[in-house]
Write a protein that holds these residues in place. Sequence first.
Motif, PDB file in Angstrom:
ATOM      1  N   GLY A 108      -3.382  -7.560   7.414  1.00 22.07           N
ATOM      2  CA  GLY A 108      -2.074  -6.179   7.675  1.00 22.07           C
ATOM      3  C   GLY A 108      -3.565  -5.262   6.293  1.00 22.07           C
ATOM      4  O   GLY A 108      -3.446  -4.111   7.228  1.00 22.07           O
ATOM      5  N   PHE A 109      -4.217  -5.900   5.662  1.00 28.46           N
ATOM      6  CA  PHE A 109      -4.863  -4.840   4.715  1.00 28.46           C
ATOM      7  C   PHE A 109      -6.291  -4.181   5.824  1.00 28.46           C
ATOM      8  O   PHE A 109      -5.998  -3.248   5.916  1.00 28.46           O
ATOM      9  N   TRP A 116      -0.002   4.796  -0.463  1.00 28.03           N
ATOM     10  CA  TRP A 116      -1.259   4.115   0.856  1.00 28.03           C
ATOM     11  C   TRP A 116      -2.395   3.922   0.148  1.00 28.03           C
ATOM     12  O   TRP A 116      -3.871   4.384   0.717  1.00 28.03           O
ATOM     13  N   ARG A 117      -2.458   3.504  -1.164  1.00 28.72           N
ATOM     14  CA  ARG A 117      -4.182   2.740  -2.439  1.00 28.72           C
ATOM     15  C   ARG A 117      -3.567   1.142  -2.306  1.00 28.72           C
ATOM     16  O   ARG A 117      -2.427   0.549  -1.975  1.00 28.72           O
ATOM     17  N   ALA A 118      -4.784   0.555  -1.689  1.00 22.84           N
ATOM     18  CA  ALA A 118      -4.762  -1.284  -1.987  1.00 22.84           C
ATOM     19  C   ALA A 118      -5.287  -0.998  -3.656  1.00 22.84           C
ATOM     20  O   ALA A 118      -5.467  -0.813  -3.972  1.00 22.84           O
ATOM     21  N   PRO A 119      -4.211  -1.953  -3.666  1.00 21.43           N
ATOM     22  CA  PRO A 119      -4.090  -2.739  -4.472  1.00 21.43           C
ATOM     23  C   PRO A 119      -5.813  -3.572  -5.380  1.00 21.43           C
ATOM     24  O   PRO A 119      -6.406  -3.624  -4.773  1.00 21.43           O
ATOM     25  N   CYS A 161       0.676  -1.583  -0.093  1.00 20.02           N
ATOM     26  CA  CYS A 161      -0.039   0.196  -0.149  1.00 20.02           C
ATOM     27  C   CYS A 161       0.523   1.074   0.021  1.00 20.02           C
ATOM     28  O   CYS A 161       0.682   2.295  -1.269  1.00 20.02           O
ATOM     29  N   GLU A 162       1.589   1.347   0.994  1.00 23.44           N
ATOM     30  CA  GLU A 162       2.845   2.457   0.264  1.00 23.44           C
ATOM     31  C   GLU A 162       3.492   2.791  -0.792  1.00 23.44           C
ATOM     32  O   GLU A 162       3.639   3.593  -0.788  1.00 23.44           O
ATOM     33  N   ALA A 163       3.640   1.630  -1.575  1.00 22.24           N
ATOM     34  CA  ALA A 163       4.425   2.043  -2.530  1.00 22.24           C
ATOM     35  C   ALA A 163       2.910   2.192  -3.834  1.00 22.24           C
ATOM     36  O   ALA A 163       3.160   2.810  -4.581  1.00 22.24           O
ATOM     37  N   LEU A 164       2.306   1.982  -3.347  1.00 23.03           N
ATOM     38  CA  LEU A 164       0.958   2.422  -4.067  1.00 23.03           C
ATOM     39  C   LEU A 164       0.474   4.008  -4.053  1.00 23.03           C
ATOM     40  O   LEU A 164      -0.423   4.282  -4.059  1.00 23.03           O
ATOM     41  N   VAL A 194      -6.294   4.513   6.850  1.00 18.66           N
ATOM     42  CA  VAL A 194      -5.256   4.352   5.775  1.00 18.66           C
ATOM     43  C   VAL A 194      -5.945   4.300   4.284  1.00 18.66           C
ATOM     44  O   VAL A 194      -5.471   4.777   3.265  1.00 18.66           O
ATOM     45  N   ILE A 195      -6.669   3.463   3.656  1.00 21.48           N
ATOM     46  CA  ILE A 195      -7.041   3.247   3.004  1.00 21.48           C
ATOM     47  C   ILE A 195      -8.473   2.675   2.193  1.00 21.48           C
ATOM     48  O   ILE A 195      -8.658   2.583   3.755  1.00 21.48           O
TER      49      ILE A 195
END
Length: 311
Positions: free
Chosen positions: A249-250, A227-230, A222-225, A258-259
Amino acid sequence: MNLASHYVCDDCHARTPLDTPALLCTACGGLLEIEYDLSRASREILTRAAARRDIGLWRWADLLPVTDGTEPLYLGEGDTPLLTTRRLGDRLRIPNLRIKNDTLMPTGSFKDRGFAVAVGFAHSLGIDEAFTYSSGNAGASFATYAARAGIEATVLVEDVANPTKVAAISLYGARVLRLRYRSSLEIFAGVSALAEAGFYSFVNFINPVRHEGMKTYAYEICEALGWRAPDVMVHPVGTGGGLWGAWKGFRELRRMGVIDRLPRMIGVQPSASAPIVRAFADGRPTAGAHGDATRTVAQSIAGDAPIQGGA
C-alpha cells in the motif's frame, strides 16, 4: 473506476487475467501479486474515498480487486483509529508513537481486512468451497466472511490452538479439522491435500488477494497523518501477510505521488518462534524452521516456519 488489471508472478513475471481464481503461477509455481493501472490514478480518487467513511475500507474499492457489479461483503471493517500513546511513547522514548487499533474490527482482528476483500473476490468468481489454516484469529475471520458469502469453509487448526478461538471458528459455521502437526512441512501436506480435493485456498501468500485488504492499513495511516508516510511502522509477523500488504500500500501511494517517501518497516516475532527474524539476522533470503511455536502465548504470530519460506 477500478484500476486492478492482472496478476503478475513475482518470479517469472508471467501475467494472468483477473477473471480467474488463480493461486500460484501456472508457469513456474511462483507467488502472484495483483497489479494496478496506477497511471490512471489521481489524488481525486483518494479525495473521493475520504468522503465515504460510511463503507469502511471499501471506500478504497478503486484500488482493490473488486468485480464490477459485485456487492462488497461489508461487516464494518476498516477505518479503525490511529491512537496517540503518550505514556507508552514516553516510556519507550519514542515521540509521536501511535497505535492502529484493529481490535475494533468485526471479529476483533486485523485479519478481517484481508478476508473481507479475498472472500468477496472469490465469491464474485463463483468459489463455493474453500479452506485456510489458522491458530484462531484468521480462522474466525475467514469463517465469518465465508458465512456472509455463502461459501462452505474448512479451517485446519493445530491441536494446541486456543479452545476459545477454535470455538469461535465453529460458531461462525466453518468445519474445523484439528491436526497434530508440528512443522511447516506437515501443515503444507494438509494444505496440499485440501487443494487437490478441489477446495480453493485462502492460505496467506498462496492466495494472492488477502494482503490486498491489508494494504488499506497504509491508506488509512497516511490519510490520518495528512497524506504523509510514518517514519517507521512496526508490525507483528507470523507469515508476514499484514506487513507485506501494508508495504504494498505504501509503495502504491508512492507510485501515485501521494507520499514522497516510504517508511521503515519492522517485523516483530516472539523470541520462542522467530523464523523470519533468524533468517534476516543470518542474511538468508528464505526462512527455515526455528524455535517452538508452542512455547509462546503469542499464538497468532507463532509458527516454526512460514509456508514458502517467507519468500
